[in-house]
Design an enzyme around this catalytic site. Structure first.
Site, PDB file in Angstrom:
ATOM      1  N   CYS A 156       5.381  -0.181   7.221  1.00  0.00           N
ATOM      2  CA  CYS A 156       5.077   0.895   7.080  1.00  0.00           C
ATOM      3  C   CYS A 156       6.807   1.595   5.840  1.00  0.00           C
ATOM      4  O   CYS A 156       8.073   1.697   6.298  1.00  0.00           O
ATOM      5  CB  CYS A 156       4.366   2.237   7.987  1.00  0.00           C
ATOM      6  SG  CYS A 156       4.720   3.579   6.721  1.00  0.00           S
ATOM      7  N   LEU A 157       6.218   2.117   4.636  1.00  0.00           N
ATOM      8  CA  LEU A 157       7.764   2.498   3.648  1.00  0.00           C
ATOM      9  C   LEU A 157       8.266   3.463   4.689  1.00  0.00           C
ATOM     10  O   LEU A 157       9.039   4.052   4.119  1.00  0.00           O
ATOM     11  CB  LEU A 157       7.506   2.494   2.477  1.00  0.00           C
ATOM     12  CG  LEU A 157       6.472   0.982   1.852  1.00  0.00           C
ATOM     13  CD1 LEU A 157       6.478   0.998   0.155  1.00  0.00           C
ATOM     14  CD2 LEU A 157       7.615   0.113   1.784  1.00  0.00           C
ATOM     15  N   GLY A 166       0.733  -1.859  -0.214  1.00  0.00           N
ATOM     16  CA  GLY A 166      -0.184  -0.126   0.561  1.00  0.00           C
ATOM     17  C   GLY A 166       1.199   0.833   0.350  1.00  0.00           C
ATOM     18  O   GLY A 166       1.681   1.081   0.465  1.00  0.00           O
ATOM     19  N   HIS A 218      -3.275   7.358   7.091  1.00  0.00           N
ATOM     20  CA  HIS A 218      -2.048   8.252   6.047  1.00  0.00           C
ATOM     21  C   HIS A 218      -2.708   9.906   5.704  1.00  0.00           C
ATOM     22  O   HIS A 218      -1.985  10.567   5.844  1.00  0.00           O
ATOM     23  CB  HIS A 218      -0.988   7.834   5.050  1.00  0.00           C
ATOM     24  CG  HIS A 218      -0.218   7.235   4.960  1.00  0.00           C
ATOM     25  ND1 HIS A 218       0.739   7.267   5.770  1.00  0.00           N
ATOM     26  CD2 HIS A 218       0.553   5.629   4.900  1.00  0.00           C
ATOM     27  CE1 HIS A 218       1.442   6.106   6.357  1.00  0.00           C
ATOM     28  NE2 HIS A 218       1.580   5.119   5.588  1.00  0.00           N
ATOM     29  N   HIS A 246      -4.433   1.610   7.250  1.00  0.00           N
ATOM     30  CA  HIS A 246      -3.297   1.859   7.637  1.00  0.00           C
ATOM     31  C   HIS A 246      -3.734   2.970   6.423  1.00  0.00           C
ATOM     32  O   HIS A 246      -2.139   4.151   6.665  1.00  0.00           O
ATOM     33  CB  HIS A 246      -2.373   0.679   6.814  1.00  0.00           C
ATOM     34  CG  HIS A 246      -0.698   1.298   7.249  1.00  0.00           C
ATOM     35  ND1 HIS A 246       0.022   1.203   8.184  1.00  0.00           N
ATOM     36  CD2 HIS A 246      -0.573   1.952   6.576  1.00  0.00           C
ATOM     37  CE1 HIS A 246       1.158   1.037   8.423  1.00  0.00           C
ATOM     38  NE2 HIS A 246       1.222   2.077   6.895  1.00  0.00           N
ATOM     39  N   GLU A 247      -3.139   2.575   5.871  1.00  0.00           N
ATOM     40  CA  GLU A 247      -3.387   3.810   4.558  1.00  0.00           C
ATOM     41  C   GLU A 247      -4.137   4.274   4.848  1.00  0.00           C
ATOM     42  O   GLU A 247      -4.315   6.356   4.520  1.00  0.00           O
ATOM     43  CB  GLU A 247      -3.501   3.150   3.587  1.00  0.00           C
ATOM     44  CG  GLU A 247      -2.642   1.958   2.472  1.00  0.00           C
ATOM     45  CD  GLU A 247      -1.405   2.315   2.391  1.00  0.00           C
ATOM     46  OE1 GLU A 247      -0.572   3.812   2.739  1.00  0.00           O
ATOM     47  OE2 GLU A 247      -0.697   1.647   3.303  1.00  0.00           O
ATOM     48  N   GLN A 279       3.133   9.771   1.193  1.00  0.00           N
ATOM     49  CA  GLN A 279       4.547   9.287   1.138  1.00  0.00           C
ATOM     50  C   GLN A 279       4.777   9.528  -0.210  1.00  0.00           C
ATOM     51  O   GLN A 279       6.181   9.128  -0.014  1.00  0.00           O
ATOM     52  CB  GLN A 279       4.373   7.267   1.668  1.00  0.00           C
ATOM     53  CG  GLN A 279       3.026   7.063   2.346  1.00  0.00           C
ATOM     54  CD  GLN A 279       3.719   5.778   2.513  1.00  0.00           C
ATOM     55  OE1 GLN A 279       2.240   5.603   2.325  1.00  0.00           O
ATOM     56  NE2 GLN A 279       4.564   5.086   3.417  1.00  0.00           N
TER      57      GLN A 279
HETATM   58 ZN   LIG Z   1       3.232   3.468   5.945  1.00  0.00          ZN
END
Ligand SMILES: [Zn+2]
Length: 186
Positions: free
Chosen positions: A98-99, A45, A144, A140-141, A50
């Site tokens: 998480c990236l 995701g 963000h 989660h997304e 991000q």
């Molecule tokens: Zn994340």
């Protein structure tokens, strides 16, 4: 085009994002770039902030799990201007990463079921219910685009324990295999 992934500490990750304008130019290109950036980093995701954009957009692709769990086959989705309207069901605990927060994996408690309204990549509107792991990744997304990171959900003790790693990320001391934009780089 692969975009740099903004790391924890970058202001844009803390913004409550605005709706993507209906006349946003190059939406197809943005979506393509977001998927490419996500695949390159082995993520499932990725959300607008991000890649430095404070717009309500995120992409998810769970096909990587389809061999083990057929329910994830063809689960490749774009969520634009999403609003979660219901969260219910059980509280479920599972590990997340998480990236934007490399090398940190922690258990997060989330509701097992959500209802969400959103536009897809063709700007068609949907009102759907998701459960289980799909609901987790979406939450989660969705966090963000609300300026929330998964580490915000940790208890005080766990937060203390990841503090050192977080401060390394802030300083740009990370070992990522993908292109990143740490907070130390303006
Ligand atoms: Zn994340």
């Amino acid at each position: 085009m692969i975009l740099p992934v903004y790391l924890c500490g970058q202001q844009v990750l803390r913004k409550v994002c605005q709706d993507l304008p209906a006349d946003y130019k190059d939406l197809d290109q943005l979506i393509g770039n977001m998927f490419e950036t996500m695949y390159n980093a082995d993520g499932v995701g990725l959300a607008g902030p991000q890649v430095g954009l404070d717009y309500r957009i995120f992409v998810i692709d769970l096909n990587v799990f389809a061999d083990e769990k057929p329910e994830f086959k063809d689960f490749k989705k774009v969520f634009i201007n999403a609003r979660i309207t219901e969260r219910d069901g059980e509280d479920v605990v599972a590990e997340e990463g998480c990236l934007s927060i490399p090398d940190i994996h922690e258990n997060v408690t989330r509701k097992n079921r959500i209802r969400i309204q959103y536009l897809d990549e063709n700007l068609n509107s949907h009102d759907e219910i998701f459960e289980g792991y799909k609901a987790r990744v979406i939450q989660h997304e969705y966090d963000h685009i609300e300026g929330i990171l998964f580490v915000d959900h940790l208890s005080g003790i766990r937060k203390q324990l990841v503090k050192g790693k977080l401060s390394n990320i802030l300083k740009g001391k990370t070992n990522c295999s993908y292109k990143v934009k740490p907070a130390s780089i303006k």
